[in-house]
Design a protein around this motif. Structure first.
Motif, PDB file in Angstrom:
ATOM      1  N   LEU A   8      40.786  34.177  30.133  1.00 39.97           N
ATOM      2  CA  LEU A   8      40.112  33.396  29.096  1.00 39.97           C
ATOM      3  C   LEU A   8      40.621  33.780  27.710  1.00 39.97           C
ATOM      4  CD1 LEU A   8      37.914  31.372  28.260  1.00 39.97           C
ATOM      5  CD2 LEU A   8      36.322  33.293  28.194  1.00 39.97           C
ATOM      6  N   LYS A   9      40.743  35.104  27.471  1.00 39.64           N
ATOM      7  CA  LYS A   9      41.215  35.586  26.172  1.00 39.64           C
ATOM      8  C   LYS A   9      42.626  35.078  25.890  1.00 39.64           C
ATOM      9  CE  LYS A   9      43.036  39.663  24.769  1.00 39.64           C
ATOM     10  NZ  LYS A   9      43.243  41.069  24.914  1.00 39.64           N
ATOM     11  N   ASN A  10      43.512  35.167  26.849  1.00 41.99           N
ATOM     12  CA  ASN A  10      44.892  34.722  26.655  1.00 41.99           C
ATOM     13  C   ASN A  10      44.984  33.198  26.518  1.00 41.99           C
ATOM     14  OD1 ASN A  10      46.218  37.204  26.533  1.00 41.99           O
ATOM     15  ND2 ASN A  10      46.107  37.412  28.759  1.00 41.99           N
ATOM     16  N   SER A  11      44.121  32.497  27.195  1.00 44.43           N
ATOM     17  CA  SER A  11      44.110  31.025  27.055  1.00 44.43           C
ATOM     18  C   SER A  11      43.693  30.619  25.652  1.00 44.43           C
ATOM     19  CB  SER A  11      43.162  30.400  28.077  1.00 44.43           C
ATOM     20  OG  SER A  11      43.594  30.672  29.380  1.00 44.43           O
ATOM     21  N   VAL A  12      42.689  31.299  25.109  1.00 43.64           N
ATOM     22  CA  VAL A  12      42.236  31.009  23.749  1.00 43.64           C
ATOM     23  C   VAL A  12      43.343  31.322  22.747  1.00 43.64           C
ATOM     24  CG1 VAL A  12      40.603  31.714  21.945  1.00 43.64           C
ATOM     25  CG2 VAL A  12      39.787  31.247  24.257  1.00 43.64           C
ATOM     26  N   VAL A  13      44.031  32.450  22.936  1.00 46.17           N
ATOM     27  CA  VAL A  13      45.131  32.818  22.042  1.00 46.17           C
ATOM     28  C   VAL A  13      46.246  31.775  22.128  1.00 46.17           C
ATOM     29  CG1 VAL A  13      46.953  34.537  21.642  1.00 46.17           C
ATOM     30  CG2 VAL A  13      44.604  35.274  22.031  1.00 46.17           C
ATOM     31  N   ALA A  14      46.587  31.342  23.328  1.00 44.23           N
ATOM     32  CA  ALA A  14      47.646  30.342  23.508  1.00 44.23           C
ATOM     33  C   ALA A  14      47.256  29.017  22.856  1.00 44.23           C
ATOM     34  CB  ALA A  14      47.929  30.135  24.990  1.00 44.23           C
ATOM     35  N   LEU A  15      46.025  28.619  23.020  1.00 36.91           N
ATOM     36  CA  LEU A  15      45.555  27.369  22.420  1.00 36.91           C
ATOM     37  C   LEU A  15      45.599  27.450  20.896  1.00 36.91           C
ATOM     38  CD1 LEU A  15      44.405  24.577  22.941  1.00 36.91           C
ATOM     39  CD2 LEU A  15      42.140  25.575  23.025  1.00 36.91           C
ATOM     40  N   ALA A  16      45.196  28.595  20.348  1.00 41.71           N
ATOM     41  CA  ALA A  16      45.251  28.786  18.895  1.00 41.71           C
ATOM     42  C   ALA A  16      46.692  28.747  18.406  1.00 41.71           C
ATOM     43  CB  ALA A  16      44.582  30.098  18.511  1.00 41.71           C
ATOM     44  N   ALA A  17      47.607  29.355  19.154  1.00 39.79           N
ATOM     45  CA  ALA A  17      49.022  29.349  18.763  1.00 39.79           C
ATOM     46  C   ALA A  17      49.583  27.936  18.764  1.00 39.79           C
ATOM     47  CB  ALA A  17      49.824  30.244  19.706  1.00 39.79           C
ATOM     48  N   VAL A  18      49.238  27.153  19.762  1.00 38.02           N
ATOM     49  CA  VAL A  18      49.692  25.758  19.812  1.00 38.02           C
ATOM     50  C   VAL A  18      49.119  24.983  18.630  1.00 38.02           C
ATOM     51  CG1 VAL A  18      49.525  23.603  21.117  1.00 38.02           C
ATOM     52  CG2 VAL A  18      50.107  25.712  22.286  1.00 38.02           C
ATOM     53  N   GLY A  19      47.887  25.240  18.277  1.00 39.22           N
ATOM     54  CA  GLY A  19      47.274  24.555  17.138  1.00 39.22           C
ATOM     55  C   GLY A  19      47.935  24.895  15.828  1.00 39.22           C
ATOM     56  N   VAL A 156      49.110  12.509  20.888  1.00 37.23           N
ATOM     57  CA  VAL A 156      47.968  13.170  21.524  1.00 37.23           C
ATOM     58  C   VAL A 156      48.344  13.660  22.921  1.00 37.23           C
ATOM     59  CG1 VAL A 156      45.645  12.790  22.428  1.00 37.23           C
ATOM     60  CG2 VAL A 156      46.247  11.929  20.170  1.00 37.23           C
ATOM     61  N   ALA A 157      49.059  12.839  23.694  1.00 36.47           N
ATOM     62  CA  ALA A 157      49.461  13.222  25.045  1.00 36.47           C
ATOM     63  C   ALA A 157      50.424  14.412  25.012  1.00 36.47           C
ATOM     64  CB  ALA A 157      50.100  12.038  25.762  1.00 36.47           C
ATOM     65  N   THR A 158      51.361  14.410  24.055  1.00 33.52           N
ATOM     66  CA  THR A 158      52.305  15.519  23.927  1.00 33.52           C
ATOM     67  C   THR A 158      51.571  16.816  23.591  1.00 33.52           C
ATOM     68  OG1 THR A 158      54.028  13.998  23.203  1.00 33.52           O
ATOM     69  CG2 THR A 158      54.370  16.332  22.708  1.00 33.52           C
ATOM     70  N   GLY A 159      50.611  16.737  22.681  1.00 33.78           N
ATOM     71  CA  GLY A 159      49.818  17.915  22.329  1.00 33.78           C
ATOM     72  C   GLY A 159      49.073  18.467  23.531  1.00 33.78           C
ATOM     73  N   ALA A 160      48.468  17.581  24.325  1.00 31.62           N
ATOM     74  CA  ALA A 160      47.739  18.024  25.517  1.00 31.62           C
ATOM     75  C   ALA A 160      48.676  18.680  26.526  1.00 31.62           C
ATOM     76  CB  ALA A 160      47.008  16.838  26.150  1.00 31.62           C
ATOM     77  N   ALA A 161      49.878  18.118  26.698  1.00 31.64           N
ATOM     78  CA  ALA A 161      50.847  18.692  27.631  1.00 31.64           C
ATOM     79  C   ALA A 161      51.310  20.068  27.160  1.00 31.64           C
ATOM     80  CB  ALA A 161      52.043  17.745  27.793  1.00 31.64           C
ATOM     81  N   LEU A 162      51.541  20.213  25.854  1.00 35.38           N
ATOM     82  CA  LEU A 162      51.945  21.516  25.316  1.00 35.38           C
ATOM     83  C   LEU A 162      50.866  22.569  25.534  1.00 35.38           C
ATOM     84  CD1 LEU A 162      53.703  20.514  21.984  1.00 35.38           C
ATOM     85  CD2 LEU A 162      54.761  21.540  24.000  1.00 35.38           C
ATOM     86  N   VAL A 163      49.633  22.203  25.350  1.00 36.83           N
ATOM     87  CA  VAL A 163      48.527  23.135  25.581  1.00 36.83           C
ATOM     88  C   VAL A 163      48.492  23.556  27.043  1.00 36.83           C
ATOM     89  CG1 VAL A 163      46.008  23.338  25.641  1.00 36.83           C
ATOM     90  CG2 VAL A 163      47.130  22.378  23.635  1.00 36.83           C
ATOM     91  N   ALA A 164      48.646  22.603  27.940  1.00 42.58           N
ATOM     92  CA  ALA A 164      48.616  22.921  29.370  1.00 42.58           C
ATOM     93  C   ALA A 164      49.755  23.861  29.754  1.00 42.58           C
ATOM     94  CB  ALA A 164      48.684  21.636  30.189  1.00 42.58           C
ATOM     95  N   VAL A 165      50.958  23.604  29.235  1.00 43.22           N
ATOM     96  CA  VAL A 165      52.112  24.458  29.544  1.00 43.22           C
ATOM     97  C   VAL A 165      51.897  25.857  28.977  1.00 43.22           C
ATOM     98  CG1 VAL A 165      54.571  24.819  29.026  1.00 43.22           C
ATOM     99  CG2 VAL A 165      53.759  22.576  29.771  1.00 43.22           C
ATOM    100  N   ALA A 166      51.400  25.945  27.743  1.00 39.41           N
ATOM    101  CA  ALA A 166      51.191  27.255  27.115  1.00 39.41           C
ATOM    102  C   ALA A 166      50.149  28.073  27.869  1.00 39.41           C
ATOM    103  CB  ALA A 166      50.781  27.075  25.657  1.00 39.41           C
ATOM    104  N   VAL A 167      49.055  27.455  28.248  1.00 38.24           N
ATOM    105  CA  VAL A 167      47.992  28.164  28.974  1.00 38.24           C
ATOM    106  C   VAL A 167      48.507  28.638  30.324  1.00 38.24           C
ATOM    107  CG1 VAL A 167      45.744  27.865  30.093  1.00 38.24           C
ATOM    108  CG2 VAL A 167      46.091  27.062  27.764  1.00 38.24           C
ATOM    109  N   THR A 168      49.260  27.793  31.013  1.00 38.89           N
ATOM    110  CA  THR A 168      49.811  28.168  32.320  1.00 38.89           C
ATOM    111  C   THR A 168      50.799  29.314  32.179  1.00 38.89           C
ATOM    112  OG1 THR A 168      49.536  25.900  33.088  1.00 38.89           O
ATOM    113  CG2 THR A 168      51.043  27.293  34.342  1.00 38.89           C
ATOM    114  N   ALA A 169      51.655  29.245  31.154  1.00 38.04           N
ATOM    115  CA  ALA A 169      52.652  30.309  30.950  1.00 38.04           C
ATOM    116  C   ALA A 169      51.979  31.642  30.652  1.00 38.04           C
ATOM    117  CB  ALA A 169      53.597  29.924  29.816  1.00 38.04           C
TER     118      ALA A 169
END
Length: 190
Positions: A8-19, A156-169
């Motif tokens: 959860l912590k790493n997902s939040v960090v990844a999402l913030a980085a993408v933002g 919007v779709a590209t942003g969502a895909a980037l978030v998904a890739v970052a969280v998975t990575a």
């Protein structure tokens, strides 16, 4: 550290980085603007009182539904079936129709029309305004996402895909570090 909390912590960090890296698309927020006056929609049978200028001219503005000037819009004034005046809006959306007389008129520009009662300066009631305002467009047909278009949807779709890739990575790269031999449970019987 609990694996779920770590993920959860790493997902939040990844999402913030993408933002931080991806700027938000302009469909969500535009530049700060001055507050717009509240627009009232009146029934079609409402007659608006207009105070003519001393010369008898009817002046006003034509704008689109966003308040931008409707440059080149044609304004037609009719009394009954007779056209009694017309004008074309200038670069500010302003128009002037000279030599009008008191009475009730139908004023039209594009698909927008309204009933106006023209008064002289001496006879106008206190509620009469010195100019008319015609607002063009499809009132009430706008929605929050109705105007983003294909480019906005792609953004919007590209942003969502980037978030998904970052969280998975992040989950894949860091998730295996917490796994020890003691925490692995196997379902194979001895």
């Amino acid at each position: 550290m609990n694996k779920g909390l770590f993920l959860l912590k790493n997902s939040v960090v990844a999402l913030a980085a993408v933002g931080v890296v991806c700027s938000p698309p302009p469909i969500f927020a535009g530049p700060a603007t001055q507050a717009q006056p509240v627009v009232k929609t009146l029934p079609a049978t409402t007659i608006l009182d207009i105070r003519l200028e001393k010369s008898g001219a009817f002046v006003g503005r034509v704008v689109d539904h966003s308040g931008n000037p409707a440059i080149g819009a044609k304004i037609v004034v009719k009394q009954g079936r007779n056209e009694v005046g017309h004008a074309v809006a200038d670069q500010h959306g302003a128009f002037q129709i000279p030599a009008m007389k008191t009475g009730i008129y139908q004023v039209r520009s594009g698909a927008t029309e309204g009933l106006y009662r023209f008064w002289t300066e001496q006879t106008a009631p206190p509620t009469a305004t010195p100019q008319g305002l015609l607002v063009l467009g499809e009132n009430g047909a706008r929605g929050q996402f109705g105007s983003i278009g294909p480019a906005g949807i792609l953004m919007v779709a590209t942003g969502a895909a980037l978030v998904a890739v970052a969280v998975t990575a992040v989950a894949t790269a860091h998730g295996n570090k917490d796994v020890t031999d003691d925490s692995v449970h196997c379902c194979v019987s001895p």
